[in-house]
Write a protein that holds these residues in place. Structure first.
Motif, PDB file in Angstrom:
ATOM      1  N   LYS A 135       0.846  -1.194   0.000  1.00  0.00           N
ATOM      2  CA  LYS A 135       0.000   0.000   0.000  1.00  0.00           C
ATOM      3  C   LYS A 135       0.886   1.250   0.000  1.00  0.00           C
ATOM      4  N   ASP A 136       0.265   2.393  -0.284  1.00  0.00           N
ATOM      5  CA  ASP A 136       1.031   3.640  -0.374  1.00  0.00           C
ATOM      6  C   ASP A 136       1.837   3.916   0.887  1.00  0.00           C
ATOM      7  N   VAL A 137       1.231   3.717   2.068  1.00  0.00           N
ATOM      8  CA  VAL A 137       1.920   4.044   3.318  1.00  0.00           C
ATOM      9  C   VAL A 137       3.125   3.131   3.536  1.00  0.00           C
ATOM     10  N   TYR A 138       3.038   1.879   3.068  1.00  0.00           N
ATOM     11  CA  TYR A 138       4.169   0.964   3.181  1.00  0.00           C
ATOM     12  C   TYR A 138       5.325   1.452   2.303  1.00  0.00           C
ATOM     13  N   VAL A 139       5.016   1.833   1.064  1.00  0.00           N
ATOM     14  CA  VAL A 139       6.052   2.356   0.167  1.00  0.00           C
ATOM     15  C   VAL A 139       6.663   3.633   0.743  1.00  0.00           C
ATOM     16  N   GLU A 140       5.832   4.492   1.305  1.00  0.00           N
ATOM     17  CA  GLU A 140       6.328   5.732   1.903  1.00  0.00           C
ATOM     18  C   GLU A 140       7.286   5.441   3.056  1.00  0.00           C
ATOM     19  N   ASN A 141       6.932   4.474   3.887  1.00  0.00           N
ATOM     20  CA  ASN A 141       7.796   4.136   5.023  1.00  0.00           C
ATOM     21  C   ASN A 141       9.116   3.515   4.566  1.00  0.00           C
ATOM     22  N   ILE A 142       9.054   2.678   3.532  1.00  0.00           N
ATOM     23  CA  ILE A 142      10.280   2.091   2.975  1.00  0.00           C
ATOM     24  C   ILE A 142      11.190   3.191   2.437  1.00  0.00           C
ATOM     25  N   ALA A 143      10.598   4.105   1.661  1.00  0.00           N
ATOM     26  CA  ALA A 143      11.384   5.205   1.089  1.00  0.00           C
ATOM     27  C   ALA A 143      12.011   6.056   2.185  1.00  0.00           C
ATOM     28  N   ARG A 144      11.265   6.286   3.263  1.00  0.00           N
ATOM     29  CA  ARG A 144      11.803   7.070   4.377  1.00  0.00           C
ATOM     30  C   ARG A 144      13.024   6.386   4.985  1.00  0.00           C
ATOM     31  N   LEU A 145      12.933   5.067   5.175  1.00  0.00           N
ATOM     32  CA  LEU A 145      14.091   4.326   5.700  1.00  0.00           C
ATOM     33  C   LEU A 145      15.309   4.515   4.810  1.00  0.00           C
ATOM     34  N   ILE A 146      15.109   4.324   3.517  1.00  0.00           N
ATOM     35  CA  ILE A 146      16.229   4.420   2.578  1.00  0.00           C
ATOM     36  C   ILE A 146      16.780   5.839   2.542  1.00  0.00           C
ATOM     37  N   ASN A 147      15.913   6.817   2.491  1.00  0.00           N
ATOM     38  CA  ASN A 147      16.359   8.219   2.470  1.00  0.00           C
ATOM     39  C   ASN A 147      17.104   8.604   3.746  1.00  0.00           C
ATOM     40  N   ASN A 148      16.807   7.907   4.847  1.00  0.00           N
ATOM     41  CA  ASN A 148      17.455   8.192   6.133  1.00  0.00           C
ATOM     42  C   ASN A 148      18.737   7.396   6.347  1.00  0.00           C
ATOM     43  N   GLY A 149      19.177   6.676   5.311  1.00  0.00           N
ATOM     44  CA  GLY A 149      20.492   6.045   5.409  1.00  0.00           C
ATOM     45  C   GLY A 149      20.513   4.553   5.671  1.00  0.00           C
ATOM     46  N   PHE A 150      19.364   3.888   5.684  1.00  0.00           N
ATOM     47  CA  PHE A 150      19.344   2.426   5.827  1.00  0.00           C
ATOM     48  C   PHE A 150      19.675   1.825   4.456  1.00  0.00           C
ATOM     49  N   GLU A 151      20.967   1.784   4.166  1.00  0.00           N
ATOM     50  CA  GLU A 151      21.434   1.486   2.811  1.00  0.00           C
ATOM     51  C   GLU A 151      21.191   0.051   2.371  1.00  0.00           C
ATOM     52  N   ASN A 152      20.970  -0.861   3.311  1.00  0.00           N
ATOM     53  CA  ASN A 152      20.719  -2.255   2.947  1.00  0.00           C
ATOM     54  C   ASN A 152      19.247  -2.630   3.053  1.00  0.00           C
ATOM     55  N   THR A 153      18.393  -1.630   3.030  1.00  0.00           N
ATOM     56  CA  THR A 153      16.963  -1.909   2.893  1.00  0.00           C
ATOM     57  C   THR A 153      16.705  -2.309   1.448  1.00  0.00           C
ATOM     58  N   ILE A 154      16.080  -3.483   1.275  1.00  0.00           N
ATOM     59  CA  ILE A 154      15.824  -4.002  -0.071  1.00  0.00           C
ATOM     60  C   ILE A 154      14.328  -4.198  -0.262  1.00  0.00           C
ATOM     61  N   PRO A 155      13.639  -3.236  -0.877  1.00  0.00           N
ATOM     62  CA  PRO A 155      12.239  -3.477  -1.232  1.00  0.00           C
ATOM     63  C   PRO A 155      12.167  -4.526  -2.341  1.00  0.00           C
ATOM     64  N   VAL A 156      11.387  -5.561  -2.108  1.00  0.00           N
ATOM     65  CA  VAL A 156      11.217  -6.635  -3.089  1.00  0.00           C
ATOM     66  C   VAL A 156       9.932  -6.362  -3.843  1.00  0.00           C
ATOM     67  N   PHE A 157      10.052  -6.072  -5.133  1.00  0.00           N
ATOM     68  CA  PHE A 157       8.881  -5.711  -5.921  1.00  0.00           C
ATOM     69  C   PHE A 157       7.957  -6.911  -6.076  1.00  0.00           C
ATOM     70  N   ASP A 158       6.733  -6.713  -5.634  1.00  0.00           N
ATOM     71  CA  ASP A 158       5.705  -7.747  -5.730  1.00  0.00           C
ATOM     72  C   ASP A 158       4.864  -7.574  -6.997  1.00  0.00           C
ATOM     73  N   ASN A 159       4.827  -6.357  -7.509  1.00  0.00           N
ATOM     74  CA  ASN A 159       4.140  -6.094  -8.774  1.00  0.00           C
ATOM     75  C   ASN A 159       4.851  -4.934  -9.459  1.00  0.00           C
ATOM     76  N   MET A 160       4.568  -4.738 -10.728  1.00  0.00           N
ATOM     77  CA  MET A 160       5.340  -3.787 -11.539  1.00  0.00           C
ATOM     78  C   MET A 160       5.064  -2.336 -11.179  1.00  0.00           C
ATOM     79  N   LYS A 161       3.905  -2.035 -10.609  1.00  0.00           N
ATOM     80  CA  LYS A 161       3.568  -0.655 -10.278  1.00  0.00           C
ATOM     81  C   LYS A 161       4.421  -0.104  -9.140  1.00  0.00           C
ATOM     82  N   GLU A 162       4.962  -0.991  -8.313  1.00  0.00           N
ATOM     83  CA  GLU A 162       5.737  -0.534  -7.159  1.00  0.00           C
ATOM     84  C   GLU A 162       7.003   0.209  -7.577  1.00  0.00           C
ATOM     85  N   VAL A 163       7.500  -0.063  -8.779  1.00  0.00           N
ATOM     86  CA  VAL A 163       8.681   0.644  -9.273  1.00  0.00           C
ATOM     87  C   VAL A 163       8.417   2.142  -9.328  1.00  0.00           C
TER      88      VAL A 163
END
Length: 464
Positions: A135-163
């Protein structure tokens, strides 16, 4: 005449076992005298035995590292704990003692990651594998982690729209993974998992949406088998398909270097349980290495996401037998002081079986019984064990208390039941006790949660 409960157990199973033995006529679990626990806290009672969690993690690490050493495997092994199995803070505290990584499934999981970091329990270099349809809030939280320096956060794309969703929110480049939509077992009502991207679509998806995007570095291919890691034709077929997709994708993507073999080892669900963990780990590693070497591709780093295997065997639930009802000439119902539907929901929802043993009265005669829960639902019962279409317990007597335990209940049951919420027929959630060992190896217990009060339910329901 051998008609006592102890005789039944000794004739049916190898007894005693690693975590179970007797002291007088009382069951010990991990050397814990369960009658002492019952006398202190009463029933119904949930127990979490934390040392078992670390034992399981170290076991998995040993199995895969030994398997890799035997065949001179070039990749590394990474153990991930999937938080959805049990989100409790004391579970994560124990897990993180073992130099492991984490897997998340939803937006609020990321809030747990935040809390762990703020408390100094994890660093920003930990691998965080983000699975699930997002969901949107999950993607937002993932992006926040990565933007804050969690460099080994790996979002695993479950569908093509998540890109595109993630691309719009990222301020820095990130590592990503792609999940394969595995084919389900023939007995399933559908052919292909609803999760992930189809085998044939993976390479075109990478070439079209990821390859030329400077924000994304593809590192991981992920596949998940719902039935877990089992020695059958279905599992080996799906593993080989996945490795072949990895090999094909690697030809187009030099940065791809990791394979996530999601789906865990089984846990002990019967005293007759037998599973060759070492063989399975060695065969998985050997098959991956052979396929990659044959194709001239360097073997990948291996990630596993073990949830039930990590925490399942750390849990137990204890009940008292309140009374016995004989409804006809053949059926005797032992009524427990709780509910299977609210305390062990998998026993009701998917007919899952746990290890069931009497806690006391092992030297008394046994009888065949059915177990009934306290709700008014006819499905609130337990009538067989993994090895048998029956349940046998010491004969019930009104003047003699009888206690029973269900073991290896530590995964999923609390979240499925809605821990701390409203239960069927307003039955309260039981007490929850956490057991650990001190520096001298002595058992120590603490009450994590009291039995749910009527006031907490009334408040949730809007009466207070």
């Amino acid at each position: 005449m051998k008609n006592k409960y102890i005789d039944l157990i000794e004739q049916t199973f190898d007894w005693p076992q690693e975590e179970f033995k007797l002291e007088d006529d009382t069951l010990l679990w991990h050397n814990i005298n369960l009658m002492d626990i019952i006398k202190q806290y009463g029933t119904p009672l949930k127990i979490s035995y934390l040392p078992k969690i670390s034992q399981q993690i170290q076991k998995a690490k040993m199995l895969f590292n030994v398997a890799m050493a035997k065949v001179d495997y070039k990749g590394k092994y990474n153990f991930c704990y999937c938080t959805k199995s049990s989100h409790f803070s004391f579970v994560l505290d124990e897990v993180l003692k073992n130099d492991v990584h984490l897997e998340t499934s939803s937006a609020f999981d990321i809030n747990i990651i935040d809390a762990l970091y703020e408390e100094g329990k994890i660093d920003k270099d930990i691998y965080i594998i983000c699975n699930g349809y997002k969901k949107d809030v999950y993607v937002e939280n993932i992006a926040r982690l990565i933007n804050n320096g969690f460099e080994n956060t790996i979002p695993v794309f479950d569908n093509m729209k998540e890109v595109d969703q993630l691309d719009a929110l990222l301020e820095v480049p990130c590592k990503i993974g792609i999940r394969i939509a595995a084919e389900e077992e023939p007995k399933f009502e559908f052919y292909t998992s609803r999760l992930g991207i189809g085998y044939k679509d993976i390479v075109p998806f990478y070439l079209e949406k990821i390859k030329d995007n400077p924000k994304f570095e593809l590192k991981m291919l992920h596949f998940f088998i719902n039935t877990g890691i089992n020695d059958n034709a279905y599992y080996w077929s799906e593993l080989l398909k996945c490795v072949n997709v990895y090999i094909e994708l690697k030809k187009h993507c030099e940065t791809l270097d990791s394979l996530n073999i999601g789906g865990g080892f089984p846990i002990k669900n019967s005293l007759n349980f037998h599973y060759d963990y070492a063989y399975m780990a060695e065969e998985i590693i050997a098959q991956i290495k052979q396929a990659c070497n044959s194709a001239g591709v360097r073997e990948p780093h291996i990630f596993t996401e073990f949830g039930s295997f990590t925490v399942g065997e750390s849990g137990a639930v204890l009940f008292s037998i309140l009374g016995q009802k004989k409804q006809n000439d053949r059926e005797a119902w032992n009524m427990i002081d709780g509910s299977f539907m609210t305390t062990l929901p998998d026993s009701w929802a998917i007919n899952k079986r746990f290890i069931l043993l009497a806690i006391n009265n092992w030297f008394e005669e046994y009888e065949r019984v059915l177990l009934g829960g306290l709700t008014c639902d006819s499905d609130d019962y337990y009538n067989s064990e993994q090895h048998s279409n029956a349940i046998y317990l010491p004969k019930y007597k009104e003047d003699r208390p009888q206690y029973i335990g269900f073991f290896h209940t530590g995964a999923y049951q609390d979240s499925l039941a809605g821990y701390g919420g409203i239960q069927h027929c307003l039955l309260p959630a039981p007490k929850h006790v956490v057991i650990d060992l001190d520096e001298d190896g002595e058992i120590r217990t603490r009450l994590f949660a009291k039995e749910q009060s009527y006031k907490s339910m009334m408040k949730i329901l809007g009466y207070m």
